[in-house]
Design a protein around this motif. Structure first.
Motif, PDB file in Angstrom:
ATOM      1  N   LEU A 110       0.824  -1.212   0.000  1.00 36.73           N
ATOM      2  CA  LEU A 110       0.000   0.000   0.000  1.00 36.73           C
ATOM      3  C   LEU A 110       0.858   1.261   0.000  1.00 36.73           C
ATOM      4  O   LEU A 110       0.401   2.327  -0.435  1.00 36.73           O
ATOM      5  N   GLU A 111       2.074   1.150   0.528  1.00 37.95           N
ATOM      6  CA  GLU A 111       3.019   2.256   0.469  1.00 37.95           C
ATOM      7  C   GLU A 111       4.352   1.750  -0.069  1.00 37.95           C
ATOM      8  O   GLU A 111       4.771   0.629   0.243  1.00 37.95           O
ATOM      9  N   THR A 112       5.008   2.592  -0.854  1.00 41.28           N
ATOM     10  CA  THR A 112       6.300   2.234  -1.432  1.00 41.28           C
ATOM     11  C   THR A 112       7.426   2.701  -0.507  1.00 41.28           C
ATOM     12  O   THR A 112       7.206   3.480   0.433  1.00 41.28           O
ATOM     13  N   LEU A 113       8.630   2.243  -0.800  1.00 38.15           N
ATOM     14  CA  LEU A 113       9.786   2.642   0.006  1.00 38.15           C
ATOM     15  C   LEU A 113      10.017   4.148  -0.088  1.00 38.15           C
ATOM     16  O   LEU A 113      10.344   4.800   0.916  1.00 38.15           O
ATOM     17  N   ASP A 114       9.847   4.725  -1.277  1.00 39.26           N
ATOM     18  CA  ASP A 114       9.999   6.177  -1.426  1.00 39.26           C
ATOM     19  C   ASP A 114       8.992   6.927  -0.561  1.00 39.26           C
ATOM     20  O   ASP A 114       9.309   7.963   0.032  1.00 39.26           O
ATOM     21  N   GLU A 115       7.770   6.423  -0.495  1.00 46.16           N
ATOM     22  CA  GLU A 115       6.742   7.077   0.320  1.00 46.16           C
ATOM     23  C   GLU A 115       7.079   6.974   1.810  1.00 46.16           C
ATOM     24  O   GLU A 115       6.846   7.920   2.568  1.00 46.16           O
ATOM     25  N   ILE A 116       7.647   5.850   2.219  1.00 50.48           N
ATOM     26  CA  ILE A 116       8.071   5.697   3.608  1.00 50.48           C
ATOM     27  C   ILE A 116       9.147   6.723   3.947  1.00 50.48           C
ATOM     28  O   ILE A 116       9.154   7.317   5.038  1.00 50.48           O
ATOM     29  N   LYS A 117      10.062   6.961   3.015  1.00 53.09           N
ATOM     30  CA  LYS A 117      11.123   7.951   3.245  1.00 53.09           C
ATOM     31  C   LYS A 117      10.532   9.346   3.434  1.00 53.09           C
ATOM     32  O   LYS A 117      10.962  10.098   4.312  1.00 53.09           O
ATOM     33  N   VAL A 118       9.554   9.695   2.584  1.00 53.08           N
ATOM     34  CA  VAL A 118       8.907  11.010   2.708  1.00 53.08           C
ATOM     35  C   VAL A 118       8.191  11.123   4.054  1.00 53.08           C
ATOM     36  O   VAL A 118       8.249  12.164   4.728  1.00 53.08           O
ATOM     37  N   ILE A 119       7.525  10.061   4.454  1.00 54.27           N
ATOM     38  CA  ILE A 119       6.812  10.055   5.730  1.00 54.27           C
ATOM     39  C   ILE A 119       7.785  10.258   6.891  1.00 54.27           C
ATOM     40  O   ILE A 119       7.497  10.999   7.843  1.00 54.27           O
ATOM     41  N   CYS A 120       8.950   9.627   6.827  1.00 54.05           N
ATOM     42  CA  CYS A 120       9.954   9.792   7.887  1.00 54.05           C
ATOM     43  C   CYS A 120      10.437  11.242   7.969  1.00 54.05           C
ATOM     44  O   CYS A 120      10.624  11.784   9.061  1.00 54.05           O
ATOM     45  N   VAL A 121      10.635  11.861   6.800  1.00 56.32           N
ATOM     46  CA  VAL A 121      11.053  13.269   6.782  1.00 56.32           C
ATOM     47  C   VAL A 121      10.001  14.142   7.459  1.00 56.32           C
ATOM     48  O   VAL A 121      10.319  15.011   8.291  1.00 56.32           O
ATOM     49  N   PHE A 122       8.731  13.911   7.129  1.00 58.36           N
ATOM     50  CA  PHE A 122       7.663  14.705   7.726  1.00 58.36           C
ATOM     51  C   PHE A 122       7.513  14.418   9.215  1.00 58.36           C
ATOM     52  O   PHE A 122       7.126  15.300   9.985  1.00 58.36           O
ATOM     53  N   HIS A 123       7.778  13.192   9.622  1.00 58.33           N
ATOM     54  CA  HIS A 123       7.725  12.860  11.044  1.00 58.33           C
ATOM     55  C   HIS A 123       8.729  13.717  11.807  1.00 58.33           C
ATOM     56  O   HIS A 123       8.407  14.279  12.865  1.00 58.33           O
ATOM     57  N   LEU A 124       9.937  13.856  11.282  1.00 58.58           N
ATOM     58  CA  LEU A 124      10.978  14.654  11.947  1.00 58.58           C
ATOM     59  C   LEU A 124      10.625  16.144  11.925  1.00 58.58           C
ATOM     60  O   LEU A 124      10.813  16.846  12.924  1.00 58.58           O
ATOM     61  N   ILE A 125      10.106  16.620  10.784  1.00 59.48           N
ATOM     62  CA  ILE A 125       9.701  18.028  10.690  1.00 59.48           C
ATOM     63  C   ILE A 125       8.595  18.335  11.709  1.00 59.48           C
ATOM     64  O   ILE A 125       8.636  19.343  12.421  1.00 59.48           O
ATOM     65  N   GLY A 126       7.610  17.439  11.775  1.00 61.82           N
ATOM     66  CA  GLY A 126       6.496  17.644  12.702  1.00 61.82           C
ATOM     67  C   GLY A 126       6.926  17.535  14.144  1.00 61.82           C
ATOM     68  O   GLY A 126       6.481  18.313  15.000  1.00 61.82           O
ATOM     69  N   LEU A 127       7.806  16.584  14.454  1.00 60.28           N
ATOM     70  CA  LEU A 127       8.255  16.400  15.831  1.00 60.28           C
ATOM     71  C   LEU A 127       9.027  17.618  16.317  1.00 60.28           C
ATOM     72  O   LEU A 127       8.852  18.061  17.468  1.00 60.28           O
ATOM     73  N   ALA A 128       9.870  18.183  15.459  1.00 54.97           N
ATOM     74  CA  ALA A 128      10.613  19.386  15.833  1.00 54.97           C
ATOM     75  C   ALA A 128       9.663  20.537  16.145  1.00 54.97           C
ATOM     76  O   ALA A 128       9.846  21.276  17.129  1.00 54.97           O
ATOM     77  N   LEU A 129       8.626  20.689  15.320  1.00 54.08           N
ATOM     78  CA  LEU A 129       7.645  21.750  15.550  1.00 54.08           C
ATOM     79  C   LEU A 129       6.860  21.492  16.832  1.00 54.08           C
ATOM     80  O   LEU A 129       6.598  22.431  17.607  1.00 54.08           O
ATOM     81  N   GLU A 130       6.497  20.232  17.082  1.00 55.32           N
ATOM     82  CA  GLU A 130       5.753  19.889  18.295  1.00 55.32           C
ATOM     83  C   GLU A 130       6.560  20.210  19.550  1.00 55.32           C
ATOM     84  O   GLU A 130       6.035  20.763  20.516  1.00 55.32           O
ATOM     85  N   ILE A 131       7.831  19.850  19.564  1.00 54.58           N
ATOM     86  CA  ILE A 131       8.690  20.105  20.727  1.00 54.58           C
ATOM     87  C   ILE A 131       8.747  21.593  21.018  1.00 54.58           C
ATOM     88  O   ILE A 131       8.637  22.035  22.173  1.00 54.58           O
ATOM     89  N   TYR A 132       8.886  22.386  19.971  1.00 52.71           N
ATOM     90  CA  TYR A 132       8.968  23.832  20.150  1.00 52.71           C
ATOM     91  C   TYR A 132       7.639  24.404  20.648  1.00 52.71           C
ATOM     92  O   TYR A 132       7.611  25.225  21.587  1.00 52.71           O
ATOM     93  N   LYS A 133       6.532  23.959  20.045  1.00 53.61           N
ATOM     94  CA  LYS A 133       5.228  24.504  20.413  1.00 53.61           C
ATOM     95  C   LYS A 133       4.853  24.129  21.858  1.00 53.61           C
ATOM     96  O   LYS A 133       4.261  24.935  22.580  1.00 53.61           O
ATOM     97  N   VAL A 134       5.179  22.914  22.261  1.00 50.19           N
ATOM     98  CA  VAL A 134       4.885  22.508  23.637  1.00 50.19           C
ATOM     99  C   VAL A 134       5.719  23.334  24.614  1.00 50.19           C
ATOM    100  O   VAL A 134       5.240  23.758  25.667  1.00 50.19           O
ATOM    101  N   LYS A 135       6.975  23.573  24.270  1.00 47.29           N
ATOM    102  CA  LYS A 135       7.838  24.390  25.121  1.00 47.29           C
ATOM    103  C   LYS A 135       7.282  25.810  25.262  1.00 47.29           C
ATOM    104  O   LYS A 135       7.365  26.427  26.338  1.00 47.29           O
TER     105      LYS A 135
END
Length: 258
Positions: free
Chosen positions: A61-86
């Motif tokens: 249902l998902e390709t390896l390239d799509e998994i890579k994009v998802i991982c990038v967005f996970h890191l982008i979102g996590l960085a924003l979440e850490i900052y916003k919670v702080k």
């Protein structure tokens, strides 16, 4: 009758593209109804979502390239979440072993789900774009939008200026998508607005099931402010810029006729 069949096919591909977002919000809803005796709720959510991602990849249902994009967005979102919670924008009040600086690791998947939807719908509807402004203009605008999510705590919020720039930069950009043998098109900025609205609806569902809490929701649940739609509108733009640019790069590397 033909238009009904087209609509059904379009709805099917939209639903299949939303599998990961549905898994996230379904997990959030069900986890709030379960008493977890041996594991914290936030940790359980992370394990479930990791399992869902693994199953989606193994099933094709998902390709390896799509998994890579998802991982990038996970890191982008996590960085924003850490900052916003702080900064006190929202909080994750429950305990968990997989929390980093007060933010559970599963939270990055909520941003990654936007990337998952973009990748899936792009592939399923054989999407393309006309009038793409190119990496310099799109990349600089996307970077400015992401930076504004951080800087508006210290300097004026430029979201409305950035929204104006979006309309200027992408005013000639159209999405082409195909349903069976018919090709349709839509202004890219309209697509931004539609997706941003539905993410805002999903955000209301998530806060209702205690995925996180805004300051005005600690006593009782409140509807998330309509101004958040503009935030999601801008965040969707970042995701589209990254996904579209990666698609353009990959297409340029493929042999002609492939």
């Amino acid at each position: 009758m033909k238009s009904v069949i087209q609509l059904l096919h379009f709805g099917y591909h939209q639903a299949m593209s939303c599998l990961f977002p549905i898994a996230i919000f379904g997990t959030l809803a069900l986890s709030g109804m379960v008493d977890w005796p041996f594991i914290h709720r936030y940790d359980a959510i992370l394990l479930v979502l990791l399992a869902v991602q693994f199953l989606m990849y193994r099933s094709g249902l998902e390709t390896l390239d799509e998994i890579k994009v998802i991982c990038v967005f996970h890191l982008i979102g996590l960085a924003l979440e850490i900052y916003k919670v702080k900064m006190g924008s929202w909080s994750y009040p429950e305990p968990g072993f997989t929390k980093v600086f007060g933010v559970p690791l599963y939270s990055g998947f909520m941003y990654a789900s936007v990337a998952s939807f973009m990748c899936q719908i792009w592939r399923r509807l054989r999407m393309d774009m006309t009038g793409w402004p190119g990496l310099p203009a799109a990349g600089l605008l996307g970077g400015a939008i992401y930076l504004n999510f951080f800087t508006h705590h210290f300097i004026p919020d430029f979201r409305w200026w950035l929204t104006g720039l979006v309309l200027i930069v992408f005013w000639r950009t159209w999405i082409l998508y195909r349903v069976r043998e018919v090709t349709y098109r839509m202004p890219l900025t309209l697509a931004f607005a539609i997706v941003g609205f539905f993410i805002w609806l999903a955000e209301n569902i998530a806060t209702f099931f205690d995925a996180w809490k805004y300051p005005d929701q600690h006593q009782s649940w409140q509807l998330v402010g309509f101004s958040k739609i503009s935030s999601w509108f801008l965040l969707v733009i970042i995701s589209v810029i990254i996904v579209a640019q990666l698609k353009h790069v990959k297409a340029g590397r493929q042999p002609r006729g492939s």
